[in-house]
Every structure is written in structure tokens, then in C-alpha cells.
Design an enzyme around this catalytic site. Sequence first.
Site, PDB file in Angstrom:
ATOM      1  N   ALA A  41      -3.575  -1.880   8.123  1.00 24.70           N
ATOM      2  CA  ALA A  41      -3.358  -2.941   7.094  1.00 24.70           C
ATOM      3  C   ALA A  41      -1.858  -3.158   7.099  1.00 24.70           C
ATOM      4  O   ALA A  41      -1.292  -4.179   6.966  1.00 24.70           O
ATOM      5  CB  ALA A  41      -3.950  -3.123   5.820  1.00 24.70           C
ATOM      6  N   GLU A  42      -1.135  -1.893   6.933  1.00 23.64           N
ATOM      7  CA  GLU A  42       0.045  -1.765   6.813  1.00 23.64           C
ATOM      8  C   GLU A  42       1.073  -2.204   7.903  1.00 23.64           C
ATOM      9  O   GLU A  42       2.248  -3.000   7.878  1.00 23.64           O
ATOM     10  CB  GLU A  42       0.719  -0.624   6.045  1.00 23.64           C
ATOM     11  CG  GLU A  42       0.014  -0.148   4.686  1.00 23.64           C
ATOM     12  CD  GLU A  42       1.001  -1.058   3.717  1.00 23.64           C
ATOM     13  OE1 GLU A  42       2.136  -1.493   4.011  1.00 23.64           O
ATOM     14  OE2 GLU A  42       0.305  -1.151   2.550  1.00 23.64           O
ATOM     15  N   SER A  43       0.884  -1.721   9.058  1.00 22.74           N
ATOM     16  CA  SER A  43       1.766  -1.569  10.095  1.00 22.74           C
ATOM     17  C   SER A  43       0.858  -1.907  11.408  1.00 22.74           C
ATOM     18  O   SER A  43       1.692  -2.005  12.241  1.00 22.74           O
ATOM     19  CB  SER A  43       2.291  -0.262  10.161  1.00 22.74           C
ATOM     20  OG  SER A  43       1.380   0.684  10.751  1.00 22.74           O
TER      21      SER A  43
END
Length: 105
Positions: A5-7
Site C-alpha cells: 500500500a505504501e510503496s
Amino acid sequence: AVIQAESGGDPNALSPKGAAGLMQLMPETAASLGADDRFDPEQNIASGTRYLRGLMDQFKSTEVALWAYNAGPQAVRQGRMPLETQEYVPKVLRLRRAFAGVGER
């Protein structure tokens, strides 16, 4: 799930706000956790997971810990959930369920 989700799994990811690496650590957060190279996958994951564990211990809820991870603990204390976070928490939970089912037949 948080890394995805982040990167998107990119260890060189850098957000417009300055979050970096796989778990998108802000400079102050990384430094407080002992990571001197936010782009080093080992340091980033070790620090990011330690930070997330601390948030889970503090807030006693996966959903609230994810809220704090994305928007910051102060946002949780203020009851402020940005639109990005409203989309982020369910996304991470969906990814976690999907990853948990990998290999099941």
C-alpha cells in the site's frame, strides 16, 4: 500489505511529503527508530514494522494503528481522518486478506 500500500514494493519510493522506502518512513520517524538509510530495505522494514508494532500496542486496534501509521498519531488523538487515510486503512486490510490467502486452494 503495508509495504504494498505504501510503496508498491519499490525500495526507492519517495513521496511528495518526504516519506521514503518500502514502508514510506518520514525522516524523523526513521531517525527515532535508528534507521540512518531509509532506502535500505532491511533498515526500512525493521524500523517500519517496529513503528507499526508500537502503534498497535498504543492504540490496541489494527485499524487505528493503520490510521496512525498513515496520518500520524496526532491525527488519531484529534479524531482527524484525512480522505487518503479513509481509503488507506481498508486497502491495507484487503491486501492483508489477499496475501493471507496466497497459496490456499
